[in-house]
Write an enzyme that holds these catalytic residues in place. Structure first.
Site, short mmCIF file in Angstrom:
data_model
loop_
_atom_site.label_atom_id
_atom_site.label_comp_id
_atom_site.label_asym_id
_atom_site.label_seq_id
_atom_site.Cartn_x
_atom_site.Cartn_y
_atom_site.Cartn_z
N GLU B 61 -7.61 2.45 2.41
CA GLU B 61 -6.28 2.09 1.93
C GLU B 61 -5.21 2.28 3.00
OE1 GLU B 61 -8.49 3.72 0.10
OE2 GLU B 61 -8.62 2.69 -1.82
N GLN B 83 -7.33 -0.65 -6.20
CA GLN B 83 -8.24 -0.81 -7.32
C GLN B 83 -7.74 -0.04 -8.55
OE1 GLN B 83 -12.61 -0.19 -6.51
NE2 GLN B 83 -12.31 -2.40 -6.31
N ALA B 85 -4.24 2.62 -9.58
CA ALA B 85 -2.98 3.19 -9.09
C ALA B 85 -3.19 4.62 -8.59
CB ALA B 85 -1.94 3.18 -10.21
N ASP B 86 -4.18 5.30 -9.14
CA ASP B 86 -4.48 6.67 -8.72
C ASP B 86 -4.77 6.74 -7.21
OD1 ASP B 86 -5.47 7.97 -11.68
OD2 ASP B 86 -5.62 5.81 -11.41
N HIS B 128 -8.48 7.95 -12.87
CA HIS B 128 -8.41 6.51 -13.19
C HIS B 128 -7.46 6.26 -14.36
CE1 HIS B 128 -12.20 6.71 -10.95
NE2 HIS B 128 -12.07 5.43 -10.72
#
Lengths: 347, 323
Positions: B61, B83, B85-86, B128
């Protein structure tokens, strides 16, 4: 406890990938001009940084002060190898990139002082600056977060059909960080037009290389990322120039990224506040004899027939330019505070 | 006649329209091309627009967000998919330092959209299920969006892509296939403004995202005795404060509801501002309902106890009204 003595750096030019033939160097037209131009910028960096350091020590420069003393040949050699469409991500030891790309000494000093008319208009200071229109991206302090940003700009330019590459700088300290590895992996995967210059200056703030790196040579990591590897003598501006030029050209023509490891030495502390008490004095003495300005002068005498008169002329020119820049910066106004909020968002 | 689509389809078709209309639009993210995205939000787009414009990335990321910042600096309009927001924490520096502060520091725009599926309600556990919008609201230079309907998923996506600033676009993954609406997309809409989802006179409930649907249900449940006005913020930064002030000026009572923690977030900001600026208008202390301030647990009954529910919202509506 006193930090253990770092292993002495073996300075040697190696080329893991195809080395440029030495014969090319002598035959290349224009290297004399590069050497001449490099001399001006090497002296100019030193004079601008000395002026900044003096202001700091006099208590007239806000914040902290960082310079690239001893490493000037790296940024100058790399920046002179850039083409106009290339993009650079310089860090705090790399003033040569700014000056070569057209930031004036007056802009630099205004920037140091937080005055109006610098590239960052007082929003940022010390050596955090860039001029995107002139080919540099302002750094953030987090290391080495700028490498992927430069890569993105170069990718964008290539998608538009420009022959562009990015050259991004960091020290050996930053090679321990996750972003470094993530970005090199991505660059190798995409054969991105990127040159990563690792300046082996011996230190990450107060920590010697040997306490950071589990391996001797960072360039050895390049094959693991499908990158080309090169090394250069970071105190010899022409050697840096030639290696950087080869790597940039390879990137521009789509032949993938290069990891360029240059061996140099940080002659000052991390910042002007840092007395370097942890540095073995004999190490500084050793590297003093390898000063990039002295190295340049000896090559200039040999290859350009550089005379004492010419040297005096250069010294005087740089001194006058920086004196005028200093006068300008001291007289310059501070930026207005009332448009700070308006500059948060682009409209 | 316009098409009726799910929230997720609105995102996918919005991305498709953006790619078709504007050559500067590029997508980057894990699994988005070959795989079509973890939630299928980019399904088929790589086949249609090619692997250069719909780029698969490794799990990195920080690197690909940094690359997207560079693409944006150069005038492209990258849309990055996280994938979950966490996982935004893994690219945090590029977002809150490099992208957010670039225009302030150097006057260059960074037209970057970061799509991040957020929120809980499906036993996703602590990594998640988070609603991390407040992390970004305290970082000047970022715009933050949270669409609550399928119409807004398309409309706000277009507005986010057209905006010259970095935008955090929090997709409500719990709504992906649960809500449907008209497909709307435009690159000419401004990224600003709330909307009144239900008009009323007794109490103003300010909300956004998935919580909107709980609030509307709660408002219906009390409709025979309390006339609730519901404002959907849509865009959290910049905040449409004038609309809140106008509504509270009429109802004199305020409740803020969101799935994010009640503490330190949007609800804290809106309540604080209401107390400071609307003190003489208020007939009751403003209240807030959000997730209980601990990590989101996995086990369904534990998660249910953590997140806002219709029952908790009804209780809060009654309390503020009865004061």
């Amino acid at each position: 406890m006193r930090p253990s003595r770092p292993r002495p750096l073996r300075v040697q030019t190696i080329a893991v990938s195809a080395p440029p033939a030495r014969a090319t160097r002598a035959a290349t037209v224009g290297l004399d001009d590069v050497l001449r131009s490099a001399g001006y910028f090497l002296h100019l960096i030193r004079a601008v940084e000395e002026a900044g350091r003096r202001l700091y020590l006099q208590g007239r420069l806000p914040g902290s002060f960082y310079d690239g003393r001893g490493q000037e040949a790296v940024s100058v050699g790399c920046a002179l190898a850039m083409a106009s469409e290339d993009i650079a991500c310089p860090l705090i030891r790399d003033m040569g990139v700014h000056l070569v790309r057209g930031v004036t000494p007056a802009e630099m000093l205004r920037h140091y002082l937080g005055k109006a008319g610098g590239p960052m208009e007082g929003r940022d200071g010390n050596i955090h600056l860039g001029s995107f229109s002139r080919g540099t991206i302002p750094m953030v302090s987090h290391l080495p977060e700028m490498i992927p940003v430069g890569m993105g700009v170069a990718l964008a330019r290539q998608m538009r059909g420009q022959r562009a590459a990015a050259i991004a700088f960091c020290g050996e300290g930053a090679t321990a960080g996750g972003v470094w590895h993530e970005t090199l992996n991505l660059a190798g995967l995409w054969r991105a037009p990127l040159v990563v210059v690792v300046e082996r200056n011996g230190w990450a703030y107060m920590t010697p290389s040997a306490k950071i790196l589990p391996i001797e040579r960072i360039a050895d990591r390049a094959p693991g990322y499908a990158m080309h590897a090169l090394s250069a003598d970071g105190n010899d501006v022409l050697d840096v120039y030639e290696r950087a030029q080869g790597a940039l050209e390879r990137a521009r023509r789509g032949d993938g990224p290069t990891l360029l490891e240059v061996f140099t030495y940080r002659m000052h502390g991390h910042g002007a506040h840092d007395s370097q008490r942890y540095v073995p004095p004999e190490e500084l003495e050793h590297w003093q004899t390898r000063d990039p300005l002295l190295r340049w002068a000896s090559r200039a005498r040999e290859e350009l027939g550089w005379s004492d008169e010419e040297q005096e002329g250069l010294d005087q020119r740089v001194k006058d330019e920086v004196a005028a820049a200093l006068e300008d910066a001291i007289a310059a106004p501070y930026p207005a505070a009332d448009d700070l909020l308006a500059s948060v968002f682009a409209t | 006649m316009s098409e009726t689509v799910t929230y997720l389809e609105a995102i996918r078709l919005g991305l498709r329209s953006a790619l078709a209309i504007d050559e500067r639009v590029l997508l980057l993210g894990e699994d988005i091309g070959f795989g079509g995205g973890a939630f299928r939000a980019t399904d088929g787009l790589q086949q249609e627009f090619g692997a250069e414009r719909v780029r698969d990335t490794p799990i990195s990321e920080a690197a690909f967000t940094g690359v997207a910042v560079g693409l944006a600096l150069e005038g492209f309009r990258p849309v990055v998919e996280y994938q979950f927001a966490d996982f935004l924490t893994s690219g945090m520096t590029a977002i809150v330092n490099t992208a957010a502060k670039m225009h302030f520091r150097h006057r260059i725009p960074v037209p970057l959209v970061i799509r991040a599926p957020s929120g809980g309600g499906f036993a996703g556990g602590p990594f998640h299920s988070q609603s991390p919008e407040a992390w970004f609201l305290r970082s000047p230079g970022l715009k933050v969006v949270c669409p609550a309907t399928a119409e807004d998923a398309g409309l706000l996506l277009g507005a986010a892509i057209a905006d010259p600033n970095p935008v955090l676009f929090f997709e409500q993954k719990n709504l992906y296939t649960r809500v449907k609406g008209e497909l709307r997309f435009s690159l000419d809409e401004p990224l600003f403004g709330s909307v009144v989802r239900r008009a009323g006179n007794d109490l103003t409930v300010v909300t956004y995202g998935a919580a909107l649907h709980l609030v509307l249900e709660a408002a219906e449940a009390v409709a025979d005795r309390i006339d609730v006005e519901v404002i959907d913020l849509r865009v959290l930064c910049p905040l449409d404060w004038d609309a809140i002030a106008a509504s509270v000026g009429r109802t004199s009572r305020l409740l803020v509801v969101h799935e994010d923690y009640a503490e330190y977030g949007v609800a804290a900001e809106v309540c604080s501002r209401a107390v400071s600026e609307l003190f003489t208008e208020l007939d009751a202390p403003p209240r807030r309902v959000g997730a209980v301030f601990h990590p989101i647990p996995f086990s369904p009954p534990l998660e249910a106890a953590t997140l806002p529910s219709v029952e908790k919202i009804v209780a809060a509506i009654e309390e503020v009204t009865a004061f």
